[in-house]
Design a protein around this motif. Structure first.
Motif, PDB file in Angstrom:
ATOM      1  N   CYS A  24       0.915  -1.304  -0.043  1.00 32.00           N
ATOM      2  CA  CYS A  24      -0.043  -0.079  -0.027  1.00 32.00           C
ATOM      3  C   CYS A  24       0.783   1.348   0.054  1.00 32.00           C
TER       4      CYS A  24
ATOM      5  N   THR B 202       0.723   5.251  -0.470  1.00 31.17           N
ATOM      6  CA  THR B 202      -0.023   6.500  -0.585  1.00 31.17           C
ATOM      7  C   THR B 202       0.664   7.706  -0.733  1.00 31.17           C
TER       8      THR B 202
ATOM      9  N   ASN C  88      -1.291   6.628  -8.025  1.00 32.43           N
ATOM     10  CA  ASN C  88      -2.166   6.937  -9.119  1.00 32.43           C
ATOM     11  C   ASN C  88      -2.688   5.584  -9.609  1.00 32.43           C
ATOM     12  N   ARG C  89      -3.954   5.660  -9.493  1.00 35.59           N
ATOM     13  CA  ARG C  89      -4.864   4.456  -9.979  1.00 35.59           C
ATOM     14  C   ARG C  89      -4.748   4.196 -11.369  1.00 35.59           C
TER      15      ARG C  89
ATOM     16  N   THR D 152     -12.650  -3.529  -0.158  1.00 33.84           N
ATOM     17  CA  THR D 152     -12.253  -2.171   0.092  1.00 33.84           C
ATOM     18  C   THR D 152     -13.055  -1.939   1.465  1.00 33.84           C
TER      19      THR D 152
ATOM     20  N   ASN E 188      -7.374   4.170   1.048  1.00 34.14           N
ATOM     21  CA  ASN E 188      -6.376   5.240   0.447  1.00 34.14           C
ATOM     22  C   ASN E 188      -5.321   4.439  -0.385  1.00 34.14           C
TER      23      ASN E 188
ATOM     24  N   HIS F 178      -5.805   2.349  -3.147  1.00 29.56           N
ATOM     25  CA  HIS F 178      -6.074   2.160  -4.399  1.00 29.56           C
ATOM     26  C   HIS F 178      -5.625   1.065  -4.825  1.00 29.56           C
TER      27      HIS F 178
ATOM     28  N   GLU G 276      -9.635  -2.556 -14.232  1.00 29.69           N
ATOM     29  CA  GLU G 276     -10.215  -1.628 -13.920  1.00 29.69           C
ATOM     30  C   GLU G 276     -11.298  -1.176 -15.083  1.00 29.69           C
TER      31      GLU G 276
END
Length: 582
Positions: free
Chosen positions: A64, A66, A69-70, A355, A361, A363, A507
């Motif tokens: 993870c 943070t 960029n997704r 999620t 956060n 993503h 996606e």
């Protein structure tokens, strides 16, 4: 029943045996089969040499981070997609070459040995065709430890654990090409009939099914392709033959389904890795199938069973296999706790949604499945969904720490670097202890299932006209694929997917593979398919026994026409003599 790993129907090849069984040269057709198998393997390896050097992509970060960029929804087409048609062509060529091995090869063996020994040799041959793929799997696995561009002298710093790793898959196909073509000359050197074949055939008596609906054939029948429609009609009206073929189709459907999806069942039911599940599945399927083929052939040969007794033996083994099939009900295990699926994230979030506030956060990508076992005994979809921000990759298995979604219920274990890890890569250990018993009972199921394979093949050879044996085996292979080996994995795949509780969604919102299954429902569905196919098999074998009418005792098997001069040549390669014989 031919082994499960048979693909690509090849209808035209299945129809060729009408000629060879009557007056053709079977070993030369087998040489042609070796040529086509080698050609298919060679074509399969060609994309490696025309696609260029393999390009490594960027390493995917699984933790993870943070802000991150997704990944946006992008669609792109690759020129490599066109090589799919090359693989299809190679598969078709392999199918064209493989069909004669199970039609003309089996008929040639049956020609060359006494009746009571035929089942033994056919059983050994079919067992080798089961062991062959096992050797291929082991060898292929070893070759995949080599980097794909090893022929170009390329080396790389990445290891096999890296998702970007691609092994040298193409070397095995080149080896198959060389081995197949090395058999062309030996097959061509065999005579049309082995020495002593005429004497062996003179001692045989016909066991072909007798019925008023079957057309009587004269001595010249089968000499011309014009006889094919009549020969095909004759076989289709042979009710015993058709019942036996349909029984093999039912068995092929269930065996190919299990050969494809047994590792997935073991992986999900008992919480093993994909590689461990595949190894255990192969360790049960391959020896069990080979042992069953050999035992079936040995028992039929030892007791010198007649055609009807052979079918009764196949019926008995099928009934035992049906009884053992209920092992899946005993082996089913409850799903382990899975965050976002069957367990909440520390009493936050919703079931069915990966999620939660603790990873919102990050993503994370749902298309990247990398199971993680937390210190709280709960399994997580990936380190990202567990909220892990750091990892130690030098340890095996890889460990993660600073995971915001994992409840710290136990004392954390310090790593050599001084940190404390909260999760490790891989699935959590299962609490289900039924795996050893399941493997033992399933091994027995496979043995009894394949014990009927060789006897059914021998029964097919016995219940049809001697001159139509190769055509009968060709029709069996064709129907076996159309009704068995082709729809089998499809039916199993659809059935297993119906038990899915968590899908891969990329996606772009496109659904892909299934990540998590309902174990109990999967076990029940597999039992339903297995029992249904076994009941169909038993029904058709029993109906064949009921319909079978043996010929009058003492009916001789016609080996060759009376006007044909029987000649044999030594096994040494003498192409000139072989050419004169034809």
């Amino acid at each position: 029943m031919p082994p499960a790993l048979q693909h690509a129907p090849g209808l035209s090849v299945s129809l060729l045996p009408l000629g060879p069984d009557a007056r053709g040269h079977k070993p030369r057709w087998l040489a042609f089969a070796s040529f086509m198998i080698g050609l298919g393997a060679l074509v399969f390896s060609l994309p490696k040499f025309f696609s260029g050097r393999y390009q490594l992509g960027s390493l995917f970060e699984d933790t993870c981070l943070t802000p991150k960029n997704r990944t946006s929804c992008t669609t792109s087409s690759s020129s490599l997609f066109n090589y799919l048609y090359v693989f299809i062509l190679g598969q078709l060529l392999l199918g064209v070459g493989g069909t004669p091995l199970y039609t003309l090869g089996t008929a040639f063996i049956d020609d060359s040995v006494p009746t009571h020994k035929s089942s033994l040799y056919i059983g050994i041959g079919y067992s080798m065709s089961v062991l062959g793929p096992a050797v291929g799997y082991v060898l292929g696995g070893q070759l995949l430890t080599l980097y794909i561009d090893v022929d170009l002298g390329q080396s790389t710093d990445i290891t096999e654990d890296d998702p970007r790793w691609l092994g040298a898959w193409w070397i095995g196909f080149l080896m198959s090409w060389f081995l197949a073509w090395s058999l062309i000359i030996p097959f061509s050197c065999f005579p049309k009939h082995l020495p002593g074949t005429a004497e062996i055939q003179d001692g045989k008596t016909s066991q072909a099914h007798q019925s008023n609906s079957l057309q009587n054939t004269d001595g010249n029948f089968g000499q011309s392709f014009k006889d094919f429609p009549a020969a095909l009609k004759n076989l289709m009206r042979n009710t015993v033959f058709m019942c036996l073929v349909l029984s093999t189709c039912s068995e092929a459907l269930v065996t190919t389904g299990f050969a494809t999806f047994l590792p997935k069942f073991i992986e999900n039911q008992f919480g093993l890795s994909s590689s461990s599940a595949a190894t255990l599945g192969g360790a049960v399927l391959v020896p069990g199938a080979a042992l069953g083929q050999i035992l079936g052939g040995v028992l039929v040969s030892k007791f010198k069973m007649t055609c009807k007794n052979i079918m009764k033996f196949a019926l008995l083994t099928s009934v035992i296999a049906l009884t053992l099939s209920f092992v899946f009900l005993y082996a089913n295990c409850e799903n382990e706790p899975f965050a976002g699926v069957s367990e909440s994230y520390n009493r936050t979030g919703e079931l069915g949604n990966l999620t939660a506030p603790c990873n919102a956060n990050c993503h994370c990508l749902r298309s990247y499945y990398y199971p993680l076992c937390g210190g709280d005994g709960v399994q997580y979809f990936s380190p990202c969904y567990a909220g892990c921000t750091n990892s130690v990759s030098k340890r095996h298995p890889k460990v993660y720490y600073n995971c915001s979604c994992i409840e710290r219920k136990i004392e954390l274990t310090p790593t050599p670097s001084g940190f404390a890890f909260e999760a490790k890569a891989g699935k959590c250990p299962t609490r289900c202890a039924n795996l050893p018993i399941f493997l033992v009972i399933f091994f027995a199921t496979i043995v009894f299932t394949f014990m009927a394979g060789t006897p059914i093949t021998v029964s097919i050879l016995r219940c049809v006209n001697h001159k139509q044996r190769s055509l009968a085996l060709g029709i069996q292979c064709m129907l076996l694929r159309i009704l068995g080996t082709i729809p089998g994995p499809i039916i199993f795949g659809i059935t297993i997917d119906s038990t899915c509780i968590l899908w891969d969604i990329n996606e772009c919102g496109i659904k892909g593979a299934c990540w998590i299954y309902n174990n109990i429902r999967m076990a029940h569905m597999l039992v339903a398919i297995s029992v249904t196919c076994k009941v169909i098999t038993i029904f058709f074998i029993g109906f064949a026994i009921f319909l079978y009418k043996p010929p009058p005792s003492g009916t001789d098997v016609p080996f060759l026409d009376q006007n044909t001069v029987v000649t044999t040549v030594p096994l040494e390669c003498d192409l000139k003599k072989i050419g004169n014989e034809d």
